[in-house]
Design an enzyme around this catalytic site. Structure first.
Site, mmCIF file in Angstrom:
data_model
loop_
_atom_site.group_PDB
_atom_site.id
_atom_site.type_symbol
_atom_site.label_atom_id
_atom_site.label_comp_id
_atom_site.label_asym_id
_atom_site.label_seq_id
_atom_site.Cartn_x
_atom_site.Cartn_y
_atom_site.Cartn_z
ATOM 1 N N HIS A 59 -3.005 -32.366 -31.410
ATOM 2 C CA HIS A 59 -2.740 -31.593 -30.707
ATOM 3 C C HIS A 59 -3.914 -30.606 -30.262
ATOM 4 C CE1 HIS A 59 0.474 -33.150 -29.297
ATOM 5 N NE2 HIS A 59 0.719 -33.724 -30.634
ATOM 6 N N HIS A 68 -3.458 -44.519 -27.893
ATOM 7 C CA HIS A 68 -3.015 -44.701 -26.531
ATOM 8 C C HIS A 68 -3.648 -44.024 -25.610
ATOM 9 C CE1 HIS A 68 -0.759 -44.062 -23.103
ATOM 10 N NE2 HIS A 68 -1.276 -45.268 -22.206
ATOM 11 N N HIS A 88 17.034 -45.372 -26.435
ATOM 12 C CA HIS A 88 17.929 -46.067 -26.749
ATOM 13 C C HIS A 88 17.799 -46.045 -28.729
ATOM 14 C CE1 HIS A 88 14.317 -48.636 -26.882
ATOM 15 N NE2 HIS A 88 14.448 -49.400 -28.188
ATOM 16 N N ARG A 113 -6.387 -42.440 -15.047
ATOM 17 C CA ARG A 113 -5.925 -43.119 -13.455
ATOM 18 C C ARG A 113 -6.040 -41.922 -12.197
ATOM 19 N NH1 ARG A 113 -1.544 -42.539 -16.417
ATOM 20 N NH2 ARG A 113 -0.105 -41.298 -15.284
ATOM 21 N N ASN A 116 -4.712 -42.913 -21.149
ATOM 22 C CA ASN A 116 -4.895 -43.242 -20.377
ATOM 23 C C ASN A 116 -5.580 -42.534 -18.957
ATOM 24 O OD1 ASN A 116 -3.565 -43.680 -17.175
ATOM 25 N ND2 ASN A 116 -4.082 -45.743 -17.956
ATOM 26 N N SER A 133 -7.506 -47.541 -19.223
ATOM 27 C CA SER A 133 -6.356 -47.837 -20.672
ATOM 28 C C SER A 133 -6.533 -48.869 -22.075
ATOM 29 C CB SER A 133 -5.228 -48.758 -19.845
ATOM 30 O OG SER A 133 -4.019 -48.686 -20.462
ATOM 31 N N HIS A 145 -4.472 -50.875 -31.983
ATOM 32 C CA HIS A 145 -3.537 -51.076 -33.613
ATOM 33 C C HIS A 145 -4.651 -51.890 -34.672
ATOM 34 C CE1 HIS A 145 -0.143 -51.587 -31.126
ATOM 35 N NE2 HIS A 145 -0.666 -52.105 -30.442
#
Length: 304
Positions: free
Chosen positions: A146, A104, A176, A108, A106, A90, A94
Protein backbone atom coordinates in the site's frame (compact mmCIF):
# COMPACT_ATOMS: atom_id res chain seq x y z
CA UNK A 1 -5.65 14.42 -25.97
CA UNK A 2 -3.33 11.66 -27.06
CA UNK A 3 -4.81 9.35 -29.69
CA UNK A 4 -6.32 5.96 -28.97
CA UNK A 5 -3.68 4.44 -31.26
CA UNK A 6 -0.87 5.86 -29.13
CA UNK A 7 -2.55 4.68 -25.94
CA UNK A 8 -2.79 1.16 -27.35
CA UNK A 9 0.85 1.25 -28.51
CA UNK A 10 2.09 2.38 -25.08
CA UNK A 11 0.05 -0.33 -23.38
CA UNK A 12 1.65 -2.92 -25.66
CA UNK A 13 5.08 -1.67 -24.61
CA UNK A 14 4.12 -2.06 -20.95
CA UNK A 15 2.94 -5.61 -21.66
CA UNK A 16 6.35 -6.39 -23.20
CA UNK A 17 8.23 -4.90 -20.24
CA UNK A 18 6.21 -6.84 -17.67
CA UNK A 19 6.53 -10.17 -19.49
CA UNK A 20 10.32 -9.87 -19.78
CA UNK A 21 10.63 -9.01 -16.10
CA UNK A 22 8.36 -11.83 -14.90
CA UNK A 23 10.33 -14.39 -16.93
CA UNK A 24 13.51 -13.13 -15.25
CA UNK A 25 11.92 -13.37 -11.80
CA UNK A 26 10.70 -16.93 -12.40
CA UNK A 27 13.94 -18.13 -13.95
CA UNK A 28 12.40 -21.11 -15.71
CA UNK A 29 9.10 -20.61 -17.49
CA UNK A 30 8.54 -18.34 -20.47
CA UNK A 31 5.39 -16.78 -21.84
CA UNK A 32 3.45 -18.45 -24.62
CA UNK A 33 1.84 -15.86 -26.89
CA UNK A 34 -1.31 -16.21 -28.90
CA UNK A 35 -2.44 -13.38 -31.14
CA UNK A 36 -6.15 -13.24 -31.79
CA UNK A 37 -8.73 -11.21 -33.66
CA UNK A 38 -12.13 -10.34 -32.34
CA UNK A 39 -15.17 -10.93 -34.50
CA UNK A 40 -16.52 -7.43 -34.89
CA UNK A 41 -13.23 -5.57 -34.68
CA UNK A 42 -9.82 -5.49 -33.07
CA UNK A 43 -7.90 -8.17 -31.24
CA UNK A 44 -5.06 -8.72 -28.85
CA UNK A 45 -2.09 -10.64 -27.55
CA UNK A 46 -2.71 -13.25 -24.88
CA UNK A 47 0.43 -14.27 -23.03
CA UNK A 48 0.40 -17.08 -20.49
CA UNK A 49 3.16 -18.41 -18.26
CA UNK A 50 2.75 -21.84 -16.65
CA UNK A 51 4.55 -24.44 -14.50
CA UNK A 52 7.48 -22.22 -13.59
CA UNK A 53 9.73 -22.13 -10.57
CA UNK A 54 7.35 -19.66 -8.92
CA UNK A 55 4.42 -19.00 -11.23
CA UNK A 56 2.03 -21.91 -11.53
CA UNK A 57 -0.17 -19.94 -13.91
CA UNK A 58 -0.22 -16.32 -14.96
CA UNK A 59 -1.41 -14.16 -17.78
CA UNK A 60 -0.39 -10.76 -19.10
CA UNK A 61 -2.94 -9.82 -21.73
CA UNK A 62 -3.20 -6.88 -24.09
CA UNK A 63 -6.29 -6.09 -26.11
CA UNK A 64 -7.55 -3.31 -28.35
CA UNK A 65 -11.10 -4.06 -29.46
CA UNK A 66 -13.84 -2.09 -31.15
CA UNK A 67 -17.22 -2.54 -32.71
CA UNK A 68 -20.90 -2.34 -31.87
CA UNK A 69 -21.82 -2.02 -28.22
CA UNK A 70 -24.48 -4.57 -27.20
CA UNK A 71 -27.69 -3.24 -25.69
CA UNK A 72 -27.00 -4.89 -22.33
CA UNK A 73 -23.68 -3.03 -22.11
CA UNK A 74 -25.29 0.27 -23.14
CA UNK A 75 -27.62 -0.07 -20.18
CA UNK A 76 -24.81 -1.12 -17.83
CA UNK A 77 -22.60 1.80 -18.91
CA UNK A 78 -25.57 4.20 -19.17
CA UNK A 79 -24.64 5.39 -22.66
CA UNK A 80 -26.50 5.71 -25.96
CA UNK A 81 -23.60 5.30 -28.38
CA UNK A 82 -23.60 2.33 -30.73
CA UNK A 83 -19.84 1.94 -31.16
CA UNK A 84 -17.00 1.48 -28.71
CA UNK A 85 -13.22 1.21 -28.52
CA UNK A 86 -11.43 -0.31 -25.54
CA UNK A 87 -7.78 -1.09 -24.92
CA UNK A 88 -5.83 -2.21 -21.92
CA UNK A 89 -3.45 -4.58 -20.18
CA UNK A 90 -4.76 -7.12 -17.68
CA UNK A 91 -2.62 -9.27 -15.39
CA UNK A 92 -3.31 -12.10 -12.96
CA UNK A 93 -0.52 -14.20 -11.42
CA UNK A 94 -1.13 -17.37 -9.39
CA UNK A 95 2.10 -18.51 -7.70
CA UNK A 96 2.75 -22.11 -6.72
CA UNK A 97 4.01 -20.99 -3.28
CA UNK A 98 1.36 -20.31 -0.59
CA UNK A 99 3.48 -17.57 1.00
CA UNK A 100 3.73 -15.64 -2.28
CA UNK A 101 0.52 -13.67 -2.91
CA UNK A 102 -1.79 -13.65 -5.91
CA UNK A 103 -1.68 -10.30 -7.70
CA UNK A 104 -3.97 -8.63 -10.21
CA UNK A 105 -3.53 -5.45 -12.21
CA UNK A 106 -5.49 -3.77 -14.98
CA UNK A 107 -4.99 -0.50 -16.84
CA UNK A 108 -7.49 0.43 -19.52
CA UNK A 109 -8.96 3.12 -21.75
CA UNK A 110 -12.53 3.24 -23.11
CA UNK A 111 -13.96 5.43 -25.83
CA UNK A 112 -17.26 5.81 -27.67
CA UNK A 113 -16.21 7.01 -31.14
CA UNK A 114 -19.78 7.65 -32.29
CA UNK A 115 -20.09 10.35 -29.62
CA UNK A 116 -17.37 12.42 -31.31
CA UNK A 117 -18.39 15.32 -33.52
CA UNK A 118 -22.04 15.46 -32.46
CA UNK A 119 -21.66 18.70 -30.57
CA UNK A 120 -21.42 16.96 -27.21
CA UNK A 121 -18.42 16.27 -25.04
CA UNK A 122 -16.80 13.00 -26.24
CA UNK A 123 -17.41 10.02 -23.98
CA UNK A 124 -14.10 8.48 -22.92
CA UNK A 125 -12.37 7.54 -19.72
CA UNK A 126 -9.49 5.68 -18.08
CA UNK A 127 -9.82 2.97 -15.48
CA UNK A 128 -7.69 0.43 -13.73
CA UNK A 129 -6.27 -0.76 -10.47
CA UNK A 130 -4.04 -3.22 -8.70
CA UNK A 131 -4.87 -5.44 -5.74
CA UNK A 132 -3.11 -8.12 -3.73
CA UNK A 133 -4.60 -11.41 -2.52
CA UNK A 134 -2.26 -13.07 -0.01
CA UNK A 135 -3.05 -16.59 1.04
CA UNK A 136 -1.54 -15.56 4.39
CA UNK A 137 -1.66 -11.88 5.30
CA UNK A 138 1.74 -10.49 6.26
CA UNK A 139 1.56 -7.03 7.84
CA UNK A 140 4.95 -5.94 6.51
CA UNK A 141 4.00 -6.98 2.97
CA UNK A 142 0.72 -5.10 3.27
CA UNK A 143 2.46 -1.91 4.41
CA UNK A 144 4.98 -2.17 1.58
CA UNK A 145 2.29 -2.82 -1.03
CA UNK A 146 0.00 0.00 0.00
CA UNK A 147 2.89 2.38 0.64
CA UNK A 148 4.16 1.75 -2.88
CA UNK A 149 0.74 2.44 -4.40
CA UNK A 150 0.35 5.61 -2.34
CA UNK A 151 3.72 6.84 -3.65
CA UNK A 152 2.56 6.35 -7.25
CA UNK A 153 -0.76 8.09 -6.59
CA UNK A 154 0.84 11.00 -4.77
CA UNK A 155 2.93 11.85 -7.83
CA UNK A 156 -0.26 12.83 -9.64
CA UNK A 157 -2.92 13.78 -7.10
CA UNK A 158 -2.81 13.94 -3.29
CA UNK A 159 -6.37 12.58 -3.07
CA UNK A 160 -5.94 9.60 -5.39
CA UNK A 161 -4.74 7.03 -2.88
CA UNK A 162 -7.46 7.65 -0.30
CA UNK A 163 -10.20 7.74 -2.93
CA UNK A 164 -8.99 4.76 -4.91
CA UNK A 165 -8.21 2.59 -1.87
CA UNK A 166 -11.77 3.04 -0.66
CA UNK A 167 -13.00 2.23 -4.16
CA UNK A 168 -10.91 -0.97 -4.15
CA UNK A 169 -12.19 -2.02 -0.71
CA UNK A 170 -15.75 -1.69 -1.94
CA UNK A 171 -15.14 -3.23 -5.36
CA UNK A 172 -13.05 -6.27 -4.35
CA UNK A 173 -15.61 -7.43 -1.81
CA UNK A 174 -17.19 -10.87 -1.91
CA UNK A 175 -20.67 -10.05 -0.68
CA UNK A 176 -21.87 -13.60 -0.28
CA UNK A 177 -18.83 -14.37 1.94
CA UNK A 178 -18.80 -10.99 3.70
CA UNK A 179 -15.06 -10.71 3.15
CA UNK A 180 -12.67 -8.81 0.94
CA UNK A 181 -10.83 -10.72 -1.76
CA UNK A 182 -7.51 -9.85 -0.15
CA UNK A 183 -5.89 -6.72 1.25
CA UNK A 184 -7.20 -4.53 -1.55
CA UNK A 185 -5.09 -1.93 -3.26
CA UNK A 186 -6.45 0.81 -5.52
CA UNK A 187 -9.24 0.79 -8.08
CA UNK A 188 -10.67 3.55 -10.26
CA UNK A 189 -13.02 3.84 -13.21
CA UNK A 190 -14.40 6.53 -15.54
CA UNK A 191 -11.61 8.98 -14.68
CA UNK A 192 -11.75 11.92 -17.08
CA UNK A 193 -9.95 15.20 -17.63
CA UNK A 194 -10.70 18.10 -15.29
CA UNK A 195 -9.39 21.52 -14.35
CA UNK A 196 -6.75 19.81 -12.22
CA UNK A 197 -5.68 17.03 -14.59
CA UNK A 198 -5.34 16.86 -18.35
CA UNK A 199 -5.92 13.76 -20.43
CA UNK A 200 -2.14 13.39 -20.77
CA UNK A 201 -1.79 13.56 -16.98
CA UNK A 202 -4.36 10.81 -16.50
CA UNK A 203 -2.68 8.67 -19.14
CA UNK A 204 0.64 9.31 -17.39
CA UNK A 205 -0.86 8.03 -14.16
CA UNK A 206 -2.18 4.94 -15.95
CA UNK A 207 1.28 4.15 -17.32
CA UNK A 208 3.00 4.85 -13.99
CA UNK A 209 0.66 2.43 -12.27
CA UNK A 210 1.36 -0.18 -14.94
CA UNK A 211 5.09 0.23 -14.52
CA UNK A 212 4.84 -0.03 -10.72
CA UNK A 213 3.77 -3.66 -11.06
CA UNK A 214 7.21 -5.18 -11.52
CA UNK A 215 9.13 -3.48 -8.69
CA UNK A 216 6.25 -4.16 -6.29
CA UNK A 217 5.68 -7.80 -7.17
CA UNK A 218 9.36 -8.64 -7.59
CA UNK A 219 9.98 -7.47 -4.02
CA UNK A 220 7.11 -9.57 -2.65
CA UNK A 221 8.17 -12.67 -4.59
CA UNK A 222 11.82 -12.41 -3.56
CA UNK A 223 10.85 -11.98 0.10
CA UNK A 224 9.08 -15.33 0.26
CA UNK A 225 10.06 -17.63 -2.61
CA UNK A 226 12.76 -19.44 -0.61
CA UNK A 227 10.66 -20.00 2.51
CA UNK A 228 9.57 -23.55 3.24
CA UNK A 229 5.90 -24.45 3.46
CA UNK A 230 3.79 -27.43 4.48
CA UNK A 231 1.21 -29.52 2.68
CA UNK A 232 -1.47 -28.01 4.92
CA UNK A 233 -0.43 -24.52 3.86
CA UNK A 234 -0.72 -25.57 0.22
CA UNK A 235 -4.23 -26.88 0.85
CA UNK A 236 -5.11 -23.53 2.42
CA UNK A 237 -3.77 -21.84 -0.70
CA UNK A 238 -6.18 -23.87 -2.81
CA UNK A 239 -9.02 -22.92 -0.47
CA UNK A 240 -8.22 -19.22 -0.83
CA UNK A 241 -8.03 -19.59 -4.59
CA UNK A 242 -11.65 -20.72 -4.58
CA UNK A 243 -12.67 -17.32 -3.21
CA UNK A 244 -10.69 -15.65 -5.98
CA UNK A 245 -12.58 -17.70 -8.57
CA UNK A 246 -15.92 -16.88 -6.97
CA UNK A 247 -15.28 -13.14 -7.17
CA UNK A 248 -14.15 -13.22 -10.79
CA UNK A 249 -17.10 -15.29 -11.94
CA UNK A 250 -19.78 -13.51 -9.94
CA UNK A 251 -18.75 -9.87 -9.58
CA UNK A 252 -15.82 -8.90 -11.80
CA UNK A 253 -16.79 -6.15 -14.25
CA UNK A 254 -14.03 -7.03 -16.72
CA UNK A 255 -15.22 -10.62 -16.95
CA UNK A 256 -18.78 -9.46 -17.54
CA UNK A 257 -17.72 -6.91 -20.17
CA UNK A 258 -15.65 -9.48 -22.05
CA UNK A 259 -18.44 -12.04 -22.12
CA UNK A 260 -21.11 -9.51 -23.09
CA UNK A 261 -19.01 -8.07 -25.96
CA UNK A 262 -18.18 -11.44 -27.52
CA UNK A 263 -14.63 -11.45 -26.20
CA UNK A 264 -12.18 -14.30 -26.40
CA UNK A 265 -13.13 -16.83 -23.71
CA UNK A 266 -9.62 -18.17 -23.06
CA UNK A 267 -8.33 -14.66 -22.45
CA UNK A 268 -11.29 -13.65 -20.28
CA UNK A 269 -11.04 -16.71 -18.03
CA UNK A 270 -7.24 -16.57 -17.86
CA UNK A 271 -7.71 -15.10 -14.37
CA UNK A 272 -9.00 -18.35 -12.90
CA UNK A 273 -6.51 -20.42 -10.85
CA UNK A 274 -5.28 -23.78 -12.15
CA UNK A 275 -6.30 -25.60 -8.96
CA UNK A 276 -8.80 -24.61 -6.26
CA UNK A 277 -10.75 -26.35 -3.51
CA UNK A 278 -14.21 -25.88 -2.08
CA UNK A 279 -14.31 -27.69 1.27
CA UNK A 280 -17.73 -27.85 2.87
CA UNK A 281 -18.08 -25.54 5.88
CA UNK A 282 -14.33 -25.25 6.40
CA UNK A 283 -13.35 -23.69 9.74
CA UNK A 284 -9.72 -22.85 10.53
CA UNK A 285 -8.15 -23.87 13.81
CA UNK A 286 -8.57 -21.27 16.58
CA UNK A 287 -5.46 -19.15 16.95
CA UNK A 288 -4.01 -20.28 13.61
CA UNK A 289 -2.52 -18.11 10.87
CA UNK A 290 -5.44 -19.16 8.71
CA UNK A 291 -7.90 -17.78 11.25
CA UNK A 292 -5.86 -14.57 11.53
CA UNK A 293 -5.95 -14.10 7.76
CA UNK A 294 -9.73 -14.46 7.71
CA UNK A 295 -10.04 -11.88 10.50
CA UNK A 296 -8.20 -9.32 8.35
CA UNK A 297 -10.32 -9.68 5.22
CA UNK A 298 -12.18 -6.48 6.00
CA UNK A 299 -12.72 -3.09 4.44
CA UNK A 300 -11.13 0.15 5.64
CA UNK A 301 -7.95 -1.21 7.21
CA UNK A 302 -5.28 1.50 7.13
CA UNK A 303 -2.35 -0.61 5.96
CA UNK A 304 -0.09 2.38 5.33
Amino acid sequence: MISKEQIAADYQTIQDEICRALEAVDGKATFEEEKWEREGGGGGRTRVIQDGNIFEKGGVNFSAVEGELPEVMKKALKVDSNDFFATGVSIVIHPNHPLVPIIHMNIRYFELPSSFGDGQEPVRWFGGGIDLTPHYIDDEDARFFHGSLKAVCDQFNADFYTRFKKWADDYFFIKHRNETRGIGGIFYDRITASEDMSWDDIFGFSKALGRSFIPIYTELVNCHKRESFTADQQQWQYQRRSRYAEFNLVYDAGTKFGLETNGRIESILMSLPPTARWLYNYQPQPGSEEERTLSLLKKDINWV
